[in-house]
Structures are given as C-alpha cells and as structure tokens.
Scaffold this active site. Structure first.
Site, PDB file in Angstrom:
ATOM      1  N   THR A 132       2.072   3.234   7.067  1.00 27.81           N
ATOM      2  CA  THR A 132       1.976   2.954   5.530  1.00 27.81           C
ATOM      3  C   THR A 132       2.222   3.751   4.795  1.00 27.81           C
ATOM      4  O   THR A 132       2.467   5.078   5.080  1.00 27.81           O
ATOM      5  CB  THR A 132       0.367   2.922   5.655  1.00 27.81           C
ATOM      6  OG1 THR A 132       0.027   3.172   4.261  1.00 27.81           O
ATOM      7  CG2 THR A 132      -0.352   4.452   6.127  1.00 27.81           C
ATOM      8  N   ASP A 134       1.227   4.674   2.216  1.00 29.89           N
ATOM      9  CA  ASP A 134      -0.011   5.384   1.585  1.00 29.89           C
ATOM     10  C   ASP A 134      -0.326   6.688   2.251  1.00 29.89           C
ATOM     11  O   ASP A 134      -0.944   7.863   1.644  1.00 29.89           O
ATOM     12  CB  ASP A 134      -1.253   4.767   1.682  1.00 29.89           C
ATOM     13  CG  ASP A 134      -1.296   3.542   0.988  1.00 29.89           C
ATOM     14  OD1 ASP A 134      -0.203   3.417   0.265  1.00 29.89           O
ATOM     15  OD2 ASP A 134      -2.355   2.660   0.682  1.00 29.89           O
ATOM     16  N   MET A 176       1.014   3.306  -6.094  1.00 28.73           N
ATOM     17  CA  MET A 176       0.264   2.679  -5.243  1.00 28.73           C
ATOM     18  C   MET A 176      -0.362   3.797  -4.471  1.00 28.73           C
ATOM     19  O   MET A 176      -0.299   4.920  -4.375  1.00 28.73           O
ATOM     20  CB  MET A 176       1.143   1.960  -4.175  1.00 28.73           C
ATOM     21  CG  MET A 176       1.530   0.684  -4.719  1.00 28.73           C
ATOM     22  SD  MET A 176       2.214  -0.298  -3.076  1.00 28.73           S
ATOM     23  CE  MET A 176       2.327  -2.107  -3.874  1.00 28.73           C
ATOM     24  N   ARG A 297       1.947   4.008 -23.440  1.00 27.07           N
ATOM     25  CA  ARG A 297       2.383   2.780 -22.600  1.00 27.07           C
ATOM     26  C   ARG A 297       1.926   2.884 -21.133  1.00 27.07           C
ATOM     27  O   ARG A 297       2.174   4.056 -20.722  1.00 27.07           O
ATOM     28  CB  ARG A 297       3.930   2.457 -22.744  1.00 27.07           C
ATOM     29  CG  ARG A 297       4.219   2.253 -24.016  1.00 27.07           C
ATOM     30  CD  ARG A 297       4.149   0.728 -24.449  1.00 27.07           C
ATOM     31  NE  ARG A 297       5.016   0.337 -25.678  1.00 27.07           N
ATOM     32  CZ  ARG A 297       4.678   0.648 -26.821  1.00 27.07           C
ATOM     33  NH1 ARG A 297       3.676   1.390 -27.123  1.00 27.07           N
ATOM     34  NH2 ARG A 297       5.456   0.414 -27.767  1.00 27.07           N
TER      35      ARG A 297
HETATM   36  O1  F6P Z   1      -1.506   0.030   2.060  1.00 23.41           O
HETATM   37  C1  F6P Z   1      -0.089  -0.156   1.541  1.00 23.41           C
HETATM   38  C2  F6P Z   1      -0.301  -0.679   0.154  1.00 23.41           C
HETATM   39  O2  F6P Z   1       1.117  -0.411  -0.369  1.00 23.41           O
HETATM   40  C3  F6P Z   1      -1.329   0.084  -0.808  1.00 23.41           C
HETATM   41  O3  F6P Z   1      -0.861   1.105  -1.535  1.00 23.41           O
HETATM   42  C4  F6P Z   1      -1.629  -1.144  -1.859  1.00 23.41           C
HETATM   43  O4  F6P Z   1      -2.717  -1.347  -2.570  1.00 23.41           O
HETATM   44  C5  F6P Z   1      -1.290  -2.260  -1.116  1.00 23.41           C
HETATM   45  O5  F6P Z   1      -0.496  -2.128  -0.070  1.00 23.41           O
HETATM   46  C6  F6P Z   1      -0.811  -3.648  -1.852  1.00 23.41           C
HETATM   47  O6  F6P Z   1      -0.745  -4.367  -0.860  1.00 23.41           O
HETATM   48  P1  F6P Z   1      -0.075  -5.964  -1.211  1.00 23.41           P
HETATM   49  O7  F6P Z   1       1.361  -6.147  -1.034  1.00 23.41           O
HETATM   50  O8  F6P Z   1      -0.926  -6.970  -0.418  1.00 23.41           O
HETATM   51  O9  F6P Z   1      -0.425  -6.271  -2.777  1.00 23.41           O
END
Ligand code: F6P
Length: 382
Positions: A132, A134, A176, A297
């Site tokens: 991930t 994240d 993200m 912005r």
């Molecule tokens: O879990 C990884 C991630 O990149 C998060 O940071 C983000 O909220 C999510 O995926 C977005 O996912 P999708 O591509 O389904 O919009």
C-alpha cells in the site's frame, strides 16, 4: 508436497512496485522449475477463473514498470458472507480447479484479510505480501510503493511553491491516506510544508490553521503550503465552533467503511479548508496589512500519487518481497506473509500483518512536524 504451479494475484489500489514483486516471484519460481499463473483482477479473478500464463521470458525488467500487469480490484469474497468456511472452501476449490498448488496474494489489509481467512478456515496454501502506498500495515516497517508516493507528493509540493510564491497564495494540498498520515507527514516534512494535517491528530481549525497563517503573515511570509491527508478531520469542538460549511451531520451522513467508521476521505478536506479560510475576513485583513491579497486554492494530488514507475527503493523492496514470498512457498510455510524489519526481510503470520498501523504521538516525525511549523515564524519574530 511438491509445488509445480503457483498463482499470483494483486488486489486493492494499484501501487508502484507491484510488478517488481511479481518479477521477484517469477525469478525464483523459474529457478526452482515452478510454473507461474497470473490471476487477474485480484480475488475477482479467482472467483471467475480469470487467468493468464506468466512466462518470464516475455517480461524482461518487469520490476521497473509501474502498476500491475495482473490488473486489480477491490473484490472481497468474504464481504457479507454468512459462512466464512464455505467461502474459504469455494476459493480453495477454485485453486484446485486451476491446478494451482499455492497462491501468493499481494495487497493491503483487505486483500490480505482474505488470504488470512482462507488459511484460517480452509488451510489454504497461501502466502501474503504487504502492499500500500499508505504504509499503514502493522508488521512491516515499510510497504513497497510508499517511498515512490512520498517522492511524488514531495516533488508536487516543491513545485507548487513557485506558483504559490509568484501569486502570493495559500495552497492546500490534499495527499492520499484514508486512515493514516504517513504519506502526508513524510512528504510534508520533506517539502517543508508550513502546516501538516493528519488523521492521527485531529486539528483545531482556529489554532492549527488560522492562527498559524496569521502568525506567519505577520512574520513576513507571503505564501504558504498546507499539506492535508484526505482523511484528516477537525476536532469535534472545532467543528462545532469554527466551521460554517460543514457540521457534525455532514460527517454522520458519510458512507461507512467495513468497521462502521465514516469515510472521511470522501469529504474533500482541502476544499473545505479553502472554503472556510475564504470566509475569514479577520485573516484576510492580517494578510492585507502585511501587503498580501489573500488568495487560497486547493490541489488534490489523488491518483497521481500512485501513478508512474516505482523508485529504486520500491523496485528493490518489491523484488526482495517477491523472492522471499516464493521461498516461503517452496518451504511450505503457508499462512504467513513477508515483511521488512529494519533492513531484513522477515516472515510473520498473516493474522499479525493485516492489522492497521498509525503514526504514534511519541514519533519523532510528530516532533519534527511541530517544530517545523512553529520555529520558522517564531524565529523571524526575534
Ligand atoms: O489505500 C490506498 C489508497 O491509495 C488510499 O490512500 C486512497 O484513499 C485509496 O487508495 C483510493 O482508492 P481508489 O483508487 O479506489 O479511489
């Protein structure tokens, strides 16, 4: 049991380094005389028999390419299921039908929770590999993809400073990270963002944003970068006291995640902050008195953060994870996942690895963030 054929699948959001893991697996599998089959679109592909042959000769240097050649989805076969045993059995039967002796599942907490349940409820031959951008998975110091995404966000903020400086603007940059603030914290510190908001420390709009901007303006700063996680949110008392454009009901009405928590990432926090700041005439006046017309912005980095090629760290980590995962298959150590501990690749039980990780308040990153925000304007006042 002799392993002759393995399946590989990638689930959840795509991530730089997925192909590096696949290539690491394929290198070792070829060396061990094991055939690789790609299962397409994550768990959906296993449920629907969507597969492709994976021949290493056709994929030179796959580890350098972003995204996943196996496609991905967020399908979770256990979601809403009455009998976990039945779902696990169904998935194991699917592997049998395809002649697959073992499976390597590459994904985040959701994807790995399926792998874990398959092992728990049906003794499946599954190995996990944590993924991930994240970096919010317990059990591994870093997930691959994280540092590529940090670099992208940091570069974006670096670049935005030239526009911010030219227009004397405030930019609110949304990074993200639904549940954890690793991406925002690391990229924000790296780029020297002036305010950094993360889900782990709910913010006070007046104290953490308005007052800081006011102090910075008085100290002579003419432009400002605010880095906010998509999942950052205000403290309840601040929400009730300071906000005009959203309320507690806005949060209550949000769709919920699998644990019943509101999906705060759906709020578009950067826009809300901009809308709220635009209502603050007191702040505009301070900017005006210091020679700046207040302009604010929002920029949502969104999926650009997962796009493109993995950086060298993620290519190497991906290859190492792939190699280690394939070795676990050959040793028959199923029910485990690979992880990074310090600079070593270790094996941990899947059940341990699927848990979420957050930045803790005793982290030196928290201290760095707070010093970075405060010391710059304070030091200018003396
Ligand atoms: O879990 C990884 C991630 O990149 C998060 O940071 C983000 O909220 C999510 O995926 C977005 O996912 P999708 O591509 O389904 O919009």
């Amino acid at each position: 049991m002799t392993i002759k054929k393995i399946g590989i699948l990638t689930g959840g959001g795509d991530c730089p380094g997925l192909n590096s893991v696949i290539y690491g697996i394929m290198l070792k599998a070829y060396d061990a005389g094991v055939e690789c089959v790609g299962i397409l679109k994550g768990w959906k592909g296993l449920m629907e028999n969507l597969t492709i042959p994976l021949k290493i000769a056709e994929h030179d240097d796959l580890h350098t390419i972003g995204g996943t050649i196996l496609y991905t989805s967020r399908t979770n076969p256990f979601k809403g299921a009455k009998s976990k045993e039945e779902v696990a059995k169904f998935l194991v039967n699917k592997l049998d039908e395809l002649g697959i002796d073992a499976l390597i599942a590459i994904g985040g907490d959701d994807t790995l929770s399926v792998a874990d349940a398959m092992c728990k409820y049906s003794k499946a031959n599954v190995i996990g590999c944590p993924k991930t951008i994240d970096n919010d998975l317990q059990g591994t110091h870093y997930t691959f993809g994280f540092w590529s995404a940090v670099q992208l966000a940091s570069n974006a903020m670096d670049n935005l400073t030239t526009t911010a400086r030219s227009h004397q603007r405030v930019f609110v940059v949304e990074v993200m990270g639904r549940d954890a603030g690793f991406l925002t914290m690391y990229s924000g510190i790296s780029a020297g963002a002036d305010i950094i908001l993360i889900p782990e420390t709910p913010f006070d709009f007046q104290r953490d944003i308005v007052d800081v901007l006011r102090k910075r303006a008085k100290a002579g700063y003419k432009y400002h970068i605010i880095a906010t996680s998509e999942g950052a949110y205000p403290k309840m008392e601040s929400l009730e006291r300071d906000f005009k454009t959203i309320s507690k009901e806005t949060i209550d009405k949000l769709p919920k995640d699998t644990y019943g928590n509101p999906l705060l990432a759906k709020l578009n926090m950067s826009k809300i902050i901009v809308d709220e700041l635009n209502l603050r005439d007191d702040l505009k006046e301070v900017f005006h008195n210091n020679g700046v017309d207040f302009e604010c912005r929002s920029v949502v980095l969104g999926h650009t953060m997962r796009a493109g090629t993995p950086n060298s760290f993620d290519r190497i980590l991906g290859l190492r994870f792939g190699l280690a995962a394939m070795k676990l298959v050959l040793e028959g150590k199923f029910g485990n996942m690979v992880s990074l501990q310090g600079n070593k690749i270790e094996t941990i039980p899947l059940s341990k690895g699927v848990k979420k990780k957050y930045i803790t308040t005793d982290s030196d990153k928290m201290e760095l963030r707070d010093l970075l925000v405060k010391i710059r304007y304070l030091s200018k006042q003396n």
